[in-house]
Design a protein around this motif. Sequence first.
Motif, PDB file in Angstrom:
ATOM      1  N   LEU A   1      75.296-100.971 -48.007  1.00 23.81           N
ATOM      2  CA  LEU A   1      74.291-100.531 -48.969  1.00 23.81           C
ATOM      3  C   LEU A   1      74.283-101.295 -50.282  1.00 23.81           C
ATOM      4  CD1 LEU A   1      74.350 -96.652 -48.489  1.00 23.81           C
ATOM      5  CD2 LEU A   1      72.538 -98.240 -47.861  1.00 23.81           C
ATOM      6  N   SER A   2      75.386-101.909 -50.652  1.00 29.73           N
ATOM      7  CA  SER A   2      75.419-102.641 -51.928  1.00 29.73           C
ATOM      8  C   SER A   2      74.441-103.811 -51.870  1.00 29.73           C
ATOM      9  CB  SER A   2      76.828-103.147 -52.212  1.00 29.73           C
ATOM     10  OG  SER A   2      77.723-102.078 -52.386  1.00 29.73           O
ATOM     11  N   GLY A   3      73.425-103.774 -52.727  1.00 25.02           N
ATOM     12  CA  GLY A   3      72.409-104.820 -52.747  1.00 25.02           C
ATOM     13  C   GLY A   3      71.224-104.572 -51.844  1.00 25.02           C
ATOM     14  N   ALA A   4      71.227-103.483 -51.070  1.00 23.58           N
ATOM     15  CA  ALA A   4      70.115-103.188 -50.167  1.00 23.58           C
ATOM     16  C   ALA A   4      68.895-102.709 -50.957  1.00 23.58           C
ATOM     17  CB  ALA A   4      70.526-102.131 -49.147  1.00 23.58           C
ATOM     18  N   THR A   5      67.712-102.991 -50.423  1.00 22.36           N
ATOM     19  CA  THR A   5      66.465-102.557 -51.043  1.00 22.36           C
ATOM     20  C   THR A   5      65.893-101.372 -50.267  1.00 22.36           C
ATOM     21  OG1 THR A   5      65.961-104.798 -51.824  1.00 22.36           O
ATOM     22  CG2 THR A   5      64.126-103.244 -51.696  1.00 22.36           C
TER      23      THR A   5
ATOM     24  N   ILE B   1      69.849-100.752 -54.379  1.00 24.11           N
ATOM     25  CA  ILE B   1      71.104-100.010 -54.523  1.00 24.11           C
ATOM     26  C   ILE B   1      72.168-100.969 -55.042  1.00 24.11           C
ATOM     27  CG2 ILE B   1      72.865 -98.686 -53.293  1.00 24.11           C
ATOM     28  CD1 ILE B   1      70.643 -98.038 -51.209  1.00 24.11           C
ATOM     29  N   LEU B   2      72.838-100.601 -56.113  1.00 27.38           N
ATOM     30  CA  LEU B   2      73.822-101.488 -56.723  1.00 27.38           C
ATOM     31  C   LEU B   2      75.182-101.397 -56.046  1.00 27.38           C
ATOM     32  CD1 LEU B   2      72.918-100.952 -60.485  1.00 27.38           C
ATOM     33  CD2 LEU B   2      72.045-102.658 -58.873  1.00 27.38           C
ATOM     34  N   THR B   3      75.633-100.179 -55.772  1.00 27.68           N
ATOM     35  CA  THR B   3      76.938 -99.968 -55.148  1.00 27.68           C
ATOM     36  C   THR B   3      77.020 -98.527 -54.688  1.00 27.68           C
ATOM     37  OG1 THR B   3      79.337-100.261 -55.441  1.00 27.68           O
ATOM     38  CG2 THR B   3      78.102 -99.331 -57.294  1.00 27.68           C
ATOM     39  N   VAL B   4      78.166 -98.110 -54.160  1.00 24.53           N
ATOM     40  CA  VAL B   4      78.415 -96.717 -53.787  1.00 24.53           C
ATOM     41  C   VAL B   4      79.751 -96.321 -54.391  1.00 24.53           C
ATOM     42  CG1 VAL B   4      78.601 -95.023 -51.924  1.00 24.53           C
ATOM     43  CG2 VAL B   4      77.177 -97.070 -51.616  1.00 24.53           C
ATOM     44  N   GLN B   5      79.737 -95.354 -55.305  1.00 26.07           N
ATOM     45  CA  GLN B   5      80.939 -94.898 -56.000  1.00 26.07           C
ATOM     46  C   GLN B   5      81.244 -93.453 -55.602  1.00 26.07           C
ATOM     47  OE1 GLN B   5      79.606 -95.448 -60.021  1.00 26.07           O
ATOM     48  NE2 GLN B   5      79.857 -97.664 -59.979  1.00 26.07           N
ATOM     49  N   ARG B   6      82.410 -92.975 -56.025  1.00 27.77           N
ATOM     50  CA  ARG B   6      82.783 -91.592 -55.725  1.00 27.77           C
ATOM     51  C   ARG B   6      83.359 -90.934 -56.963  1.00 27.77           C
ATOM     52  NH1 ARG B   6      87.239 -89.213 -55.258  1.00 27.77           N
ATOM     53  NH2 ARG B   6      88.403 -91.180 -55.098  1.00 27.77           N
TER      54      ARG B   6
ATOM     55  N   GLN C   1      65.576 -95.216 -45.893  1.00 32.07           N
ATOM     56  CA  GLN C   1      65.251 -96.423 -45.138  1.00 32.07           C
ATOM     57  C   GLN C   1      65.401 -97.631 -46.045  1.00 32.07           C
ATOM     58  OE1 GLN C   1      61.328 -95.050 -44.360  1.00 32.07           O
ATOM     59  NE2 GLN C   1      61.861 -94.014 -42.445  1.00 32.07           N
ATOM     60  N   THR C   2      66.177 -98.620 -45.602  1.00 32.99           N
ATOM     61  CA  THR C   2      66.404 -99.821 -46.409  1.00 32.99           C
ATOM     62  C   THR C   2      66.097-101.060 -45.584  1.00 32.99           C
ATOM     63  OG1 THR C   2      68.703-100.357 -45.831  1.00 32.99           O
ATOM     64  CG2 THR C   2      68.353 -98.556 -47.407  1.00 32.99           C
ATOM     65  N   ASP C   3      66.191-102.209 -46.221  1.00 35.07           N
ATOM     66  CA  ASP C   3      65.944-103.470 -45.518  1.00 35.07           C
ATOM     67  C   ASP C   3      67.104-103.851 -44.605  1.00 35.07           C
ATOM     68  OD1 ASP C   3      67.696-103.932 -47.634  1.00 35.07           O
ATOM     69  OD2 ASP C   3      66.853-105.904 -48.120  1.00 35.07           O
ATOM     70  N   ARG C   4      68.188-103.052 -44.621  1.00 35.98           N
ATOM     71  CA  ARG C   4      69.337-103.346 -43.769  1.00 35.98           C
ATOM     72  C   ARG C   4      69.573-102.304 -42.682  1.00 35.98           C
ATOM     73  NH1 ARG C   4      73.818-104.889 -48.405  1.00 35.98           N
ATOM     74  NH2 ARG C   4      72.628-106.585 -49.396  1.00 35.98           N
ATOM     75  N   GLY C   5      68.997-101.132 -42.847  1.00 42.32           N
ATOM     76  CA  GLY C   5      69.201-100.046 -41.901  1.00 42.32           C
ATOM     77  C   GLY C   5      68.851 -98.718 -42.534  1.00 42.32           C
ATOM     78  N   GLU C   6      69.301 -97.643 -41.915  1.00 44.10           N
ATOM     79  CA  GLU C   6      68.937 -96.300 -42.355  1.00 44.10           C
ATOM     80  C   GLU C   6      70.186 -95.461 -42.601  1.00 44.10           C
ATOM     81  OE1 GLU C   6      64.798 -95.955 -39.772  1.00 44.10           O
ATOM     82  OE2 GLU C   6      66.673 -95.183 -38.932  1.00 44.10           O
ATOM     83  N   LEU C   7      70.097 -94.608 -43.620  1.00 44.52           N
ATOM     84  CA  LEU C   7      71.163 -93.680 -43.965  1.00 44.52           C
ATOM     85  C   LEU C   7      70.630 -92.268 -43.820  1.00 44.52           C
ATOM     86  CD1 LEU C   7      74.031 -93.229 -45.147  1.00 44.52           C
ATOM     87  CD2 LEU C   7      72.953 -93.214 -47.408  1.00 44.52           C
ATOM     88  N   ARG C   8      71.333 -91.446 -43.038  1.00 47.03           N
ATOM     89  CA  ARG C   8      70.858 -90.092 -42.743  1.00 47.03           C
ATOM     90  C   ARG C   8      71.912 -89.056 -43.121  1.00 47.03           C
ATOM     91  NH1 ARG C   8      68.795 -88.758 -36.768  1.00 47.03           N
ATOM     92  NH2 ARG C   8      66.965 -89.852 -37.592  1.00 47.03           N
ATOM     93  N   LEU C   9      71.469 -88.009 -43.828  1.00 51.84           N
ATOM     94  CA  LEU C   9      72.328 -86.867 -44.139  1.00 51.84           C
ATOM     95  C   LEU C   9      72.049 -85.752 -43.139  1.00 51.84           C
ATOM     96  CD1 LEU C   9      74.311 -85.227 -45.893  1.00 51.84           C
ATOM     97  CD2 LEU C   9      72.362 -84.586 -47.330  1.00 51.84           C
ATOM     98  N   THR C  10      73.077 -85.378 -42.398  1.00 50.24           N
ATOM     99  CA  THR C  10      72.996 -84.271 -41.444  1.00 50.24           C
ATOM    100  C   THR C  10      73.897 -83.154 -41.935  1.00 50.24           C
ATOM    101  OG1 THR C  10      72.606 -85.805 -39.615  1.00 50.24           O
ATOM    102  CG2 THR C  10      73.350 -83.588 -39.034  1.00 50.24           C
ATOM    103  N   ASP C  11      73.371 -81.925 -41.952  1.00 42.94           N
ATOM    104  CA  ASP C  11      74.154 -80.797 -42.462  1.00 42.94           C
ATOM    105  C   ASP C  11      73.656 -79.502 -41.831  1.00 42.94           C
ATOM    106  OD1 ASP C  11      75.686 -79.018 -43.824  1.00 42.94           O
ATOM    107  OD2 ASP C  11      74.830 -79.400 -45.798  1.00 42.94           O
ATOM    108  N   PRO C  12      74.343 -79.006 -40.786  1.00 39.28           N
ATOM    109  CA  PRO C  12      73.896 -77.777 -40.119  1.00 39.28           C
ATOM    110  C   PRO C  12      73.842 -76.564 -41.035  1.00 39.28           C
ATOM    111  CG  PRO C  12      75.473 -78.971 -38.749  1.00 39.28           C
ATOM    112  CD  PRO C  12      75.472 -79.640 -40.095  1.00 39.28           C
TER     113      PRO C  12
END
Length: 279
Positions: free
Chosen positions: A18-22, A48-53, A103-114
């Motif tokens: 994700l770092s640098g993804a559009t 997206i610049l980075t992913v921190q916690r 949805q990004t230019d590199r792939g997809e990120l999905r949040l799943t939460d029952p």
Amino acid sequence: MPELPEVEVTRLGLLDALSGATIHGLVMGKALRWPLGCDPLQFVGWRILTVQRRGKYLWMPMRALVERAQGDGGLLWHLGMSGSLRWGTALGELGRHDHVQMQTDRGELRLTDPRRFGAVVWSPSLEAAPATTLLNHLGVEPLSTDFKPEVLFKGLAGRRISIKQALLAGHVVVGVGNIYCSEALFLARIAPQRPASSLTHAECARLVEAIQATLTAALAAGGSTLRDFQSAHGVNGNYQGLAHVYGRAGQACRVCTEVIEKEVQGQRATYFCRRCQSA
């Protein structure tokens, strides 16, 4: 519930992707416990610049590639009680328990939460609301150099609740959830029922070391998968098989052969060895 190691495993699994993804789009499914706080269309074309916690939150700072009135900002992600983030190149349409898909230019990120306790929240920065509302009460990061025995000792002073409940509250040290709290107290040889303020400085030093050792081992094992958690690439964690006490009620202690006990503290299951944790 995903705890700090599971969230950090997720972060590490997403960092390079994700770092640098559009961002091409943000698709929202069923509502979560907090609103996004903005129009999801605003993110189209953002990088997206980075992913921190921070504790159990993931912070994803972003920058608009064209000048916009609202400026830069980011998204706070929380996995709730049963959530997970999945990364892929063709995840398809949202399912029943899928709530957000980026949805990004590199792939997809999905949040799943029952159970729908997760969250994705927009904030203009970590120093502004709503990020400050969600994060400012959190204690020190347990794997940082700021987490020292004197910090723990001072933070526990005057607290009449048990040491287990004080750690879970997250106000002194953040992210030591139920699994790893039981494990760290076992390694530190401290009974979970002890009043928090009764710990000596020497015991706090043991506990700091035990917390850091436990979380480091959990990270190396990919976290714990008790029910729902998987990494961003669909891999289960393995720490649960290494646990000394958690989930082992009625079994023999691996150190002294005493039977591991279980009791409820603050509506959370606590596992301990009465002989090893006699202090």
